[in-house]
Design a protein around this motif. Structure first.
Motif, PDB file in Angstrom:
ATOM      1  N   TRP A  15     -19.551 -11.311 -25.341  1.00  0.00           N
ATOM      2  CA  TRP A  15     -20.822 -10.735 -24.890  1.00  0.00           C
ATOM      3  C   TRP A  15     -20.604  -9.661 -23.828  1.00  0.00           C
ATOM      4  O   TRP A  15     -21.361  -8.719 -23.726  1.00  0.00           O
ATOM      5  CB  TRP A  15     -21.777 -11.824 -24.390  1.00  0.00           C
ATOM      6  CG  TRP A  15     -21.298 -12.535 -23.136  1.00  0.00           C
ATOM      7  CD1 TRP A  15     -20.506 -13.636 -23.091  1.00  0.00           C
ATOM      8  CD2 TRP A  15     -21.563 -12.153 -21.800  1.00  0.00           C
ATOM      9  NE1 TRP A  15     -20.255 -13.986 -21.804  1.00  0.00           N
ATOM     10  CE2 TRP A  15     -20.905 -13.096 -20.974  1.00  0.00           C
ATOM     11  CE3 TRP A  15     -22.299 -11.133 -21.202  1.00  0.00           C
ATOM     12  CZ2 TRP A  15     -20.951 -13.035 -19.593  1.00  0.00           C
ATOM     13  CZ3 TRP A  15     -22.341 -11.081 -19.817  1.00  0.00           C
ATOM     14  CH2 TRP A  15     -21.671 -12.012 -19.031  1.00  0.00           C
ATOM     15  N   ARG A  16     -19.510  -9.826 -23.062  1.00  0.00           N
ATOM     16  CA  ARG A  16     -19.272  -8.824 -22.018  1.00  0.00           C
ATOM     17  C   ARG A  16     -19.029  -7.450 -22.630  1.00  0.00           C
ATOM     18  O   ARG A  16     -19.412  -6.437 -22.073  1.00  0.00           O
ATOM     19  CB  ARG A  16     -18.061  -9.214 -21.172  1.00  0.00           C
ATOM     20  CG  ARG A  16     -18.337 -10.350 -20.222  1.00  0.00           C
ATOM     21  CD  ARG A  16     -17.129 -10.648 -19.377  1.00  0.00           C
ATOM     22  NE  ARG A  16     -17.261 -11.921 -18.713  1.00  0.00           N
ATOM     23  CZ  ARG A  16     -16.952 -13.076 -19.273  1.00  0.00           C
ATOM     24  NH1 ARG A  16     -16.477 -13.110 -20.507  1.00  0.00           N
ATOM     25  NH2 ARG A  16     -17.103 -14.186 -18.613  1.00  0.00           N
ATOM     26  N   MET A  19     -22.317  -5.979 -23.226  1.00  0.00           N
ATOM     27  CA  MET A  19     -22.948  -5.594 -21.961  1.00  0.00           C
ATOM     28  C   MET A  19     -22.528  -4.195 -21.548  1.00  0.00           C
ATOM     29  O   MET A  19     -23.295  -3.420 -21.014  1.00  0.00           O
ATOM     30  CB  MET A  19     -22.533  -6.567 -20.853  1.00  0.00           C
ATOM     31  CG  MET A  19     -23.241  -7.890 -20.859  1.00  0.00           C
ATOM     32  SD  MET A  19     -25.012  -7.707 -21.038  1.00  0.00           S
ATOM     33  CE  MET A  19     -25.345  -6.518 -19.764  1.00  0.00           C
ATOM     34  N   LEU A  22     -23.351  -1.422 -25.027  1.00  0.00           N
ATOM     35  CA  LEU A  22     -24.700  -1.003 -25.402  1.00  0.00           C
ATOM     36  C   LEU A  22     -25.252   0.120 -24.514  1.00  0.00           C
ATOM     37  O   LEU A  22     -25.742   1.121 -25.026  1.00  0.00           O
ATOM     38  CB  LEU A  22     -25.648  -2.205 -25.422  1.00  0.00           C
ATOM     39  CG  LEU A  22     -25.513  -3.058 -26.691  1.00  0.00           C
ATOM     40  CD1 LEU A  22     -26.466  -4.240 -26.637  1.00  0.00           C
ATOM     41  CD2 LEU A  22     -25.761  -2.231 -27.941  1.00  0.00           C
ATOM     42  N   PRO A  23     -25.167  -0.032 -23.172  1.00  0.00           N
ATOM     43  CA  PRO A  23     -25.627   1.099 -22.361  1.00  0.00           C
ATOM     44  C   PRO A  23     -24.846   2.374 -22.669  1.00  0.00           C
ATOM     45  O   PRO A  23     -25.408   3.462 -22.655  1.00  0.00           O
ATOM     46  CB  PRO A  23     -25.374   0.636 -20.929  1.00  0.00           C
ATOM     47  CG  PRO A  23     -25.296  -0.835 -21.014  1.00  0.00           C
ATOM     48  CD  PRO A  23     -24.730  -1.151 -22.364  1.00  0.00           C
ATOM     49  N   ALA A  26     -26.249   3.840 -25.746  1.00  0.00           N
ATOM     50  CA  ALA A  26     -27.563   4.411 -25.431  1.00  0.00           C
ATOM     51  C   ALA A  26     -27.396   5.776 -24.772  1.00  0.00           C
ATOM     52  O   ALA A  26     -28.079   6.734 -25.119  1.00  0.00           O
ATOM     53  CB  ALA A  26     -28.341   3.469 -24.520  1.00  0.00           C
ATOM     54  N   PHE A  30     -28.543   9.280 -26.200  1.00  0.00           N
ATOM     55  CA  PHE A  30     -29.453  10.084 -25.380  1.00  0.00           C
ATOM     56  C   PHE A  30     -28.952  11.518 -25.254  1.00  0.00           C
ATOM     57  O   PHE A  30     -29.712  12.471 -25.237  1.00  0.00           O
ATOM     58  CB  PHE A  30     -29.579   9.425 -24.003  1.00  0.00           C
ATOM     59  CG  PHE A  30     -30.330  10.238 -22.997  1.00  0.00           C
ATOM     60  CD1 PHE A  30     -31.682  10.487 -23.168  1.00  0.00           C
ATOM     61  CD2 PHE A  30     -29.692  10.746 -21.884  1.00  0.00           C
ATOM     62  CE1 PHE A  30     -32.381  11.235 -22.252  1.00  0.00           C
ATOM     63  CE2 PHE A  30     -30.391  11.495 -20.962  1.00  0.00           C
ATOM     64  CZ  PHE A  30     -31.731  11.744 -21.139  1.00  0.00           C
ATOM     65  N   PHE A 234     -36.748  31.455 -22.516  1.00  0.00           N
ATOM     66  CA  PHE A 234     -37.883  31.063 -21.680  1.00  0.00           C
ATOM     67  C   PHE A 234     -39.154  31.787 -22.114  1.00  0.00           C
ATOM     68  O   PHE A 234     -40.219  31.180 -22.238  1.00  0.00           O
ATOM     69  CB  PHE A 234     -37.581  31.366 -20.212  1.00  0.00           C
ATOM     70  CG  PHE A 234     -38.655  30.898 -19.275  1.00  0.00           C
ATOM     71  CD1 PHE A 234     -38.728  29.569 -18.905  1.00  0.00           C
ATOM     72  CD2 PHE A 234     -39.607  31.776 -18.787  1.00  0.00           C
ATOM     73  CE1 PHE A 234     -39.731  29.122 -18.064  1.00  0.00           C
ATOM     74  CE2 PHE A 234     -40.611  31.337 -17.936  1.00  0.00           C
ATOM     75  CZ  PHE A 234     -40.670  30.009 -17.571  1.00  0.00           C
ATOM     76  N   PHE A 237     -40.515  30.474 -25.289  1.00  0.00           N
ATOM     77  CA  PHE A 237     -41.239  29.215 -25.147  1.00  0.00           C
ATOM     78  C   PHE A 237     -42.716  29.468 -24.870  1.00  0.00           C
ATOM     79  O   PHE A 237     -43.570  28.667 -25.220  1.00  0.00           O
ATOM     80  CB  PHE A 237     -40.623  28.392 -24.008  1.00  0.00           C
ATOM     81  CG  PHE A 237     -41.239  27.032 -23.860  1.00  0.00           C
ATOM     82  CD1 PHE A 237     -40.961  26.037 -24.777  1.00  0.00           C
ATOM     83  CD2 PHE A 237     -42.119  26.757 -22.840  1.00  0.00           C
ATOM     84  CE1 PHE A 237     -41.536  24.788 -24.665  1.00  0.00           C
ATOM     85  CE2 PHE A 237     -42.701  25.509 -22.713  1.00  0.00           C
ATOM     86  CZ  PHE A 237     -42.409  24.523 -23.635  1.00  0.00           C
TER      87      PHE A 237
ATOM     88  N   ARG B   7     -26.285 -14.982 -19.545  1.00  0.00           N
ATOM     89  CA  ARG B   7     -26.382 -14.045 -20.653  1.00  0.00           C
ATOM     90  C   ARG B   7     -27.839 -13.622 -20.856  1.00  0.00           C
ATOM     91  O   ARG B   7     -28.156 -12.452 -21.029  1.00  0.00           O
ATOM     92  CB  ARG B   7     -25.855 -14.694 -21.922  1.00  0.00           C
ATOM     93  CG  ARG B   7     -25.084 -13.713 -22.773  1.00  0.00           C
ATOM     94  CD  ARG B   7     -24.776 -14.306 -24.097  1.00  0.00           C
ATOM     95  NE  ARG B   7     -23.660 -15.244 -24.027  1.00  0.00           N
ATOM     96  CZ  ARG B   7     -23.054 -15.683 -25.131  1.00  0.00           C
ATOM     97  NH1 ARG B   7     -23.463 -15.295 -26.313  1.00  0.00           N
ATOM     98  NH2 ARG B   7     -22.053 -16.516 -25.041  1.00  0.00           N
ATOM     99  N   PHE B  14     -31.112  -5.768 -19.557  1.00  0.00           N
ATOM    100  CA  PHE B  14     -30.825  -4.686 -20.486  1.00  0.00           C
ATOM    101  C   PHE B  14     -32.081  -4.282 -21.252  1.00  0.00           C
ATOM    102  O   PHE B  14     -32.388  -3.108 -21.434  1.00  0.00           O
ATOM    103  CB  PHE B  14     -29.726  -5.118 -21.462  1.00  0.00           C
ATOM    104  CG  PHE B  14     -29.483  -4.105 -22.536  1.00  0.00           C
ATOM    105  CD1 PHE B  14     -29.860  -4.369 -23.845  1.00  0.00           C
ATOM    106  CD2 PHE B  14     -28.908  -2.881 -22.233  1.00  0.00           C
ATOM    107  CE1 PHE B  14     -29.653  -3.422 -24.822  1.00  0.00           C
ATOM    108  CE2 PHE B  14     -28.705  -1.931 -23.219  1.00  0.00           C
ATOM    109  CZ  PHE B  14     -29.082  -2.212 -24.506  1.00  0.00           C
ATOM    110  N   PHE B  21     -36.217   3.320 -20.571  1.00  0.00           N
ATOM    111  CA  PHE B  21     -35.646   4.494 -21.236  1.00  0.00           C
ATOM    112  C   PHE B  21     -36.587   4.984 -22.336  1.00  0.00           C
ATOM    113  O   PHE B  21     -36.902   6.162 -22.426  1.00  0.00           O
ATOM    114  CB  PHE B  21     -34.283   4.101 -21.819  1.00  0.00           C
ATOM    115  CG  PHE B  21     -33.672   5.134 -22.713  1.00  0.00           C
ATOM    116  CD1 PHE B  21     -33.037   6.250 -22.175  1.00  0.00           C
ATOM    117  CD2 PHE B  21     -33.709   4.996 -24.083  1.00  0.00           C
ATOM    118  CE1 PHE B  21     -32.477   7.200 -22.994  1.00  0.00           C
ATOM    119  CE2 PHE B  21     -33.144   5.935 -24.905  1.00  0.00           C
ATOM    120  CZ  PHE B  21     -32.528   7.048 -24.360  1.00  0.00           C
TER     121      PHE B  21
END
Lengths: 274, 277
Positions: A15-16, A19, A22-23, A26, A30, A234, A237, B7, B14, B21
């Motif tokens: 799971w770590r 952790m 995932l960010p 993202a 982005f 610019f 736009f 968890r 998260f 976001f």
């Protein structure tokens, strides 16, 4: 050995891992998705028609010429300065380097105001220049100066670090063997730091290409003289979003090509040397 | 069990971060001002206004706040065409002030504003501002086209720029047939708005600039050159509450205040003319 491999293979079960991953995903999404949207929206049926628009073409040409000139100025004047700052150390040096780094973090609009107040008709340096018949605001030269102020510090910084990374002993050995400073630079420093210099130049060029804030304040906006691609974007736009998008696609494409070029150079270098 | 708890907690963190976001990505809230939620949201009004109205609309907002008591007006000063695009893309101010009729009428046609709510606020005309010392010695309109005069005008797509184009056409008809051509040859920059022109003329960077009369009023340090009445161009400034105003009553009240004698006195003190009868 096999244990590490095992844990590597099943790392996604941990799971770590998610952790942290995932960010990261993202953030990557982005950064990438808006650019893809820009390209997809920008490449329309009129894209090619816009490419032959004379106003747009003159903006592209002006941008390429001025950012190349800025980069050349950075190379010619920045290399010796970076060399000295990268090799010599004296007390208070980092305080001296600070003002040279400030433009990197300064909002470009502020740079434009500072340049206008310095080189404007009533400015500290503008007044004597005016007596000589030289007026910088609203000229192509002003575009080059604005871009140089914003972008040259990027080259200076990268080159300085590149020179500083060359081990001191190599330089000392060369001097012991009778090399003069030029020979040291040419045969020791340059071969070991040219990738940093090239990377700095490319950063400098692409930053100059995207310059907007300092340019609009110091150089103004005139088709063929001071209207660079970001200015045309610019204005687009406010009037025709499709033109702004077409120009944006060109800018993104140029940046991507430059980065690919840099990677290829890097790869060719590492296969010949290492 | 303990691990699961941790968890779950991380997952909740998260998830909430992802929601923040996603909320930030939501295209319905592009204008920064509308994201600012005051403690009592119902008593906050957001108004879009062009820079040409900047000083005056600030006074109008202050006057309205004093009169209405429980309302706070948030102003977004920008270019009318940009603000029109922002509203078309989903920005939701309560009131919009515009320079010129084109953009507000386009918004009314898309039913973003009720057509019968669009009201003429004031009229404005053009004037030439001159830098300190008037180095190019500009005393008449003809002096603007002397060779070597450095002229600042606005980008032609902006309301002020459109009016300037019309002014040059008029001067070509009234003063000299090649007036526009010569004037455009003297233009050193097409600035992105009236305020940059006023600022750069104030710094003495150019010899003359075409702005609204109200901009010259707001810069009392600058000398001006009046334009001939038969060539000058009148630009209508408009105001309307938005159909999607969060607080339609207050939005209407703000518009009414701007049109009241008190609001009109503030506008006219800044050099605006009363709206066309």
């Amino acid at each position: 050995m096999s244990r590490t491999k095992q844990s590597d293979r099943y790392i996604w079960r941990e799971w770590r891992f998610w952790m942290l991953a995932l960010p990261g995903f993202a953030l990557a999404a982005f950064l990438v998705i808006p650019l893809l949207v820009l390209i997809l929206r920008g490449i329309t049926q009129q894209f090619l028609a816009y490419l032959s628009d004379p106003t747009l073409l003159s903006a592209v040409a002006l941008s390429l010429v001025t950012s190349t000139l800025s980069t050349f100025l950075a190379l010619a004047a920045g290399t010796p300065l970076a060399y000295v700052l990268g090799r010599v150390s004296f007390p208070g040096k980092s305080w001296l380097e600070l003002p040279l780094d400030i433009p990197v973090v300064l909002p470009p609009l502020i740079v434009g105001i500072a340049l206008l107040l310095t080189f404007g008709r009533n400015g500290l340096l503008g007044r004597p220049l005016d007596l000589l018949g030289i007026r910088l605001p609203f000229t192509t030269a002003a575009v080059v100066l604005a871009a140089t102020f914003i972008a040259a510090p990027l080259y200076l910084r990268t080159a300085r670090i590149g020179f500083a990374m060359v081990p001191q002993e190599l330089r000392e050995e060369a001097i012991v063997e009778g090399a003069n400073e030029w020979q040291v630079f040419r045969h020791v420093m340059l071969p070991l730091s040219w990738r940093a210099l090239l990377g700095g130049l490319i950063l400098c060029w692409t930053r100059a290409l995207g310059e907007f804030g300092a340019t609009i304040v110091f150089a103004g906006n005139m088709v063929g003289r001071t209207q660079t691609m970001p200015l045309a974007i610019f204005i687009g736009f406010e009037t025709n979003l499709s033109i702004a998008l077409a120009l944006s696609v060109i800018l993104v494409a140029v940046s991507v090509l430059v980065l690919i070029g840099l990677k290829l150079v890097d790869r060719a270098y590492s296969t010949t040397v290492g | 069990m303990r691990l699961l708890d941790r968890r779950a907690r991380w997952f909740a963190l998260f998830l909430s971060l992802s929601l923040v976001f996603l909320a930030a990505c939501n295209p319905v809230t592009p204008a920064p001002a509308t994201e600012v939620e005051a403690p009592a949201a119902s008593s906050t009004l957001t108004a879009f206004a062009p820079a040409a109205l900047g000083d005056t609309v600030t006074q109008l907002a202050a006057g309205f706040e004093a009169k209405a008591g429980d309302v706070k007006v948030l102003l977004e000063i920008g270019h009318t065409p940009t603000q029109r695009t922002q509203i078309e893309q989903g920005a939701t101010p309560d009131v919009i002030f515009t320079a010129g009729k084109t953009d507000i009428e386009a918004l009314a046609q898309q039913n973003l504003i009720a057509a019968d709510q669009v009201k003429p606020l004031a009229r404005n005309q053009l004037i030439v501002v001159l830098p300190p010392g008037n180095p190019a010695q500009i005393a008449t309109v003809e002096d603007l086209v002397k060779p070597g005069v450095r002229l600042l005008v606005a980008q032609p797509e902006l309301p002020i720029g459109m009016a300037t184009e019309k002014l040059l056409d008029n001067l070509s008809a009234k003063v000299a047939p090649d007036f526009k051509e010569k004037a455009l040859a003297n233009v050193v920059s097409r600035e992105l708005g009236v305020k940059p022109i006023v600022t750069k003329i104030g710094l003495g960077e150019a010899d003359a600039g075409v702005v609204f009369i109200s901009d010259a009023t707001a810069a009392p340090g600058l000398a001006t050159l009046m334009l001939p009445d038969d060539a000058n161009v009148t630009v209508a400034f408009m105001v309307a509450p938005l159909a999607a105003a969060a607080n339609p009553e207050k939005a209407k009240a703000f518009v009414e205040y701007a049109l009241s004698d008190e609001g009109q006195a503030l506008l006219q003190a800044q050099g605006f003319l009363a709206p066309a009868p």
